[in-house]
Design a protein around this motif. Structure first.
Motif, short mmCIF file in Angstrom:
data_model
loop_
_atom_site.label_atom_id
_atom_site.label_comp_id
_atom_site.label_asym_id
_atom_site.label_seq_id
_atom_site.Cartn_x
_atom_site.Cartn_y
_atom_site.Cartn_z
N THR A 1 0.83 -1.21 0.00
CA THR A 1 0.00 0.00 0.00
C THR A 1 0.86 1.26 0.00
OG1 THR A 1 -0.11 -0.11 2.42
CG2 THR A 1 -1.91 -1.14 1.19
N PRO B 1 -1.38 4.40 -4.12
CA PRO B 1 -0.76 3.17 -3.63
C PRO B 1 -0.40 2.23 -4.77
CG PRO B 1 -3.11 3.19 -3.14
CD PRO B 1 -2.77 4.55 -3.65
N ASN C 1 -0.69 -0.91 -5.01
CA ASN C 1 -1.73 -1.92 -5.26
C ASN C 1 -2.87 -1.42 -6.13
OD1 ASN C 1 -0.39 -3.83 -3.82
ND2 ASN C 1 -1.66 -3.72 -1.99
N SER C 2 -2.96 -0.11 -6.32
CA SER C 2 -4.05 0.42 -7.14
C SER C 2 -3.76 0.32 -8.63
CB SER C 2 -4.32 1.89 -6.78
OG SER C 2 -3.20 2.72 -7.14
#
Length: 670
Positions: free
Chosen positions: A77, A146, A148-149
């Protein structure tokens, strides 16, 4: 330097390198080439220390710092900026040291830590990290998102930026261009040309190799050979060597035949026995030249289409995009294009602009958000997805894929669906023996790509939609694809960052960008120039936004000043008016001070650049003069390396000088 002396490398029982000897000098940029499975990745594992040689000696300087792109998909993140910034391992270590010193209250340790951080580039670490991220195609609005996005391809770009952020003496890059579009690829080439350390790169993009390498290491038949020059020079040198070897082999065979004929004729005669025996010994002493055993080139061809509708398809007032939670998101709109029989269309545009969405919609994988796509009668589409597993089943074998395809298509394709015929067909795409029964999920990316090509050819398409078909293909297979596409009688629509393939196949281009699809009047070189102009335009937009922000501040200041002035009476200055005047002068001084503070560090850096450039120019002139003298070989090599380092640093400083000058000019204009 890196040295291999008689190195042996094995993978299970297979010998990948046998008695390999080669040297890579400091500062050299080497391309590592060879067919898929030849041992390139295994040799990389030796370079990075995860594997050890099975024989011989391998040496890499222990003091060298190494950087490489992690192959795992990052799951964190952390923001994109922080993730890339942590790639600077030296800064990360020093920050931990500073935190420990501050926790202990050791003033001397704190002072040393701050000094070390300054030497390691702490002051400009964040701008350097963000420059890498933006150079690889991200937007400024994505710097703090982030990790992960992002999708898988964009996360792998962040892994690449993280590796480039790491201070290194040795940079290992394994297929760094696979997830890049052309604008990011052009930027990466420029960055790597300025890199001062030693670099070894595996790539199947010939134009990329030509742009960034000056040495080529070729793995073939368990032999490792060094060639001076980039990939194009390697191809020329290798072909010449192959011709010489074949010629030498033929001459030696003629000589052997002549000697053997003399032996056979006179060995039984007493008067000639001595001469015959001497020729036998000559044959035994002769060092045999091996015949040229070049690997059979992989070739294939597309079958002649059963028919060629014209137009192939027509797109009317269409909007393309995708749906998220039942809410359509449009990427391109107002598309009105026709695709005719025999066209060769290259689709250009940056990642995220809609190239793959356009191709997927035409292929029927996703619906158009608006408008109409009309297919010609008898249209048969062959679609190569950017991710091969979009159309492959990991648990199935190549033979099972072909049996299912033959059943779905049914008779009438001019090809037999019998298992033996399907095995033979797969063999023509280098799926021989037990490979036809191997699960696709266990295969390499190149093998999966060849299977998709085999399935496409079987369908006898008249329209090919190819979305990055060269990812994971080796150079020989890319060449085979290029030849096959040029001989294909139907229509081709191609998305690719392989400039060589675009040049050889496409004769017209569509540009997907800024929400529209438009014709691009030019070739691949023109597109690269367009990318540079577009980058300049984006910088101008950023500067314009900065100037607009400054104007808002100025207008606010003026409004406050006017309000203050309006509280005083006209005519002679009252105490209130004099107070308002003093406030206005104070605010004006504050604005000037803010402007000066904004420009001062830029001017200081510009002056430092100019001083360093003058010093480097003097050093460069002295080194060039030294090279004109008669020097021992080691001194020539050392002087050459110092000259190259000075030239590279001078080029980098000149680029920075231009950027600083533009920033100061923009700030002054404000």
């Amino acid at each position: 330097m890196i040295t291999l002396r008689n190195v042996v490398l094995r993978r299970s029982a297979k010998v990948l390198l046998d008695q390999a000897s080669v040297t890579i000098n400091p500062g050299e940029k080497a391309g590592l080439v060879g067919r898929n499975g030849a041992g390139k990745s295994t040799l990389f594992a030796l370079f990075n220390g995860t594997l050890h040689e099975d024989g011989g000696d391998f040496h890499r300087p222990a003091a060298w710092r190494m950087a490489e792109v992690a192959q795992n998909m990052p799951e964190t993140t952390e923001s994109a900026t922080d993730f890339v910034l942590s790639g600077d391992t030296r800064l990360t270590e020093l920050r931990a040291v500073l935190a420990q010193a501050e926790a202990s209250g050791d003033g001397m340790a704190i002072a040393h830590a701050y000094t070390d951080l300054a030497d390691a580039g702490e002051h400009d670490a964040v701008p350097r990290a963000q420059a890498l991220i933006l150079g690889l195609g991200f937007k400024t609005s994505e710097l703090d998102l982030p990790v992960n996005s992002f999708s898988g391809g964009w996360r792998m770009r962040l892994q690449l930026a993280r590796a480039l952020m790491c201070p290194s003496d040795l940079l290992l890059l394994d297929e760094p261009t696979n997830h890049l579009d052309l604008d990011a690829l052009v930027w990466l080439e420029a960055w790597l040309r300025r890199y001062a350390g030693t670099m070894i790169v595996i790539s199947h993009d010939r134009e990329f190799l030509d742009a960034v390498t000056s040495v080529t290491l070729h793995i073939d038949s368990a032999r490792l050979t060094r060639y001076g020059g980039n990939y194009s020079a390697f191809e020329t040198l290798r072909s010449q060597q192959m011709e010489l070897q074949q010629s030498a082999f033929a001459k030696q065979q003629d000589k052997i035949a002549h000697l053997q004929k003399f032996i056979d004729r006179f060995k039984a005669k007493a008067s000639k026995a001595k001469q015959a025996q001497s020729r036998v010994k000559a044959l035994e002493r002769m060092e045999k030249i091996a015949p040229l055993l070049a690997d059979a080139e992989f070739t294939f061809e597309f079958k002649e289409p059963a028919n060629l509708p014209n137009p192939m398809l027509a797109i009317s007032d269409a909007a393309f995009g995708y749906t998220v939670d039942d809410v359509p998101k449009t990427i391109v709109s107002g598309v009105n294009r026709s695709v005719l029989a025999g066209q060769r269309i290259g689709i250009l545009g940056a990642n995220g602009q809609g190239k793959s969405t356009l191709v997927k919609t035409i292929a029927g994988d996703i619906p158009a958000i608006a408008g109409k796509i009309t297919q010609g009668k008898g249209l048969r589409i062959g679609y190569f997805a950017q991710q091969e597993l979009d159309v492959l089943r990991p648990q199935d074998t190549p033979l099972e894929h072909m049996i299912r395809l033959a059943r779905e298509l049914g008779p009438g394709f001019g090809e037999s669906g019998r298992e033996q015929d399907l095995r033979s067909y797969l063999g023509s795409f280098n799926f021989s023996g037990d490979m036809v029964k191997q699960a696709v999920g266990t295969m390499s990316g190149g093998e999966k790509a060849r299977l998709v090509l085999a399935m496409m050819v079987w369908q006898r398409p008249n329209l090919l939609l190819l979305d990055e078909p060269t990812n994971h293909l080796d150079l020989a297979t890319r060449e085979a694809l290029s030849v096959a596409l040029n001989e294909f009688e139907g229509t081709v629509m191609l998305v690719s960052h392989d400039r060589s393939l675009l040049r050889s196949v496409c004769d017209e281009f569509w540009l997907v960008g800024r929400g529209v699809v438009s014709p691009f009047d030019g070739d691949v070189d023109d597109y690269q120039r367009y990318l540079l102009d577009e980058a300049k335009r984006l910088r101008e937009v950023a500067r314009s936004e900065q100037r607009e922000s400054s104007r808002v501040v100025e207008k606010t200041t003026e409004s406050i000043a006017q309000n203050v002035q309006s509280t005083g009476a006209t005519g002679s200055k009252t105490p209130e008016t004099r107070s308002a005047s003093r406030d206005q002068r104070k605010m004006d001084a504050q604005v000037r001070q803010q402007h000066s503070e904004r420009v001062r560090p830029l001017r200081r850096e510009l002056e430092a650049c100019e001083r360093r450039m003058q010093q480097l120019q003097a050093d460069k002139s002295a080194l060039e003069a030294r090279l004109t003298q008669s020097l021992p070989a080691p001194e020539i090599a050392d002087t050459g390396r110092r000259l190259k380092a000075a030239s590279d640093e001078l080029q980098t400083l000149e680029d920075r000088w231009l950027v600083l000058s533009e920033q100061i000019e923009g700030a002054t204009a404000d």
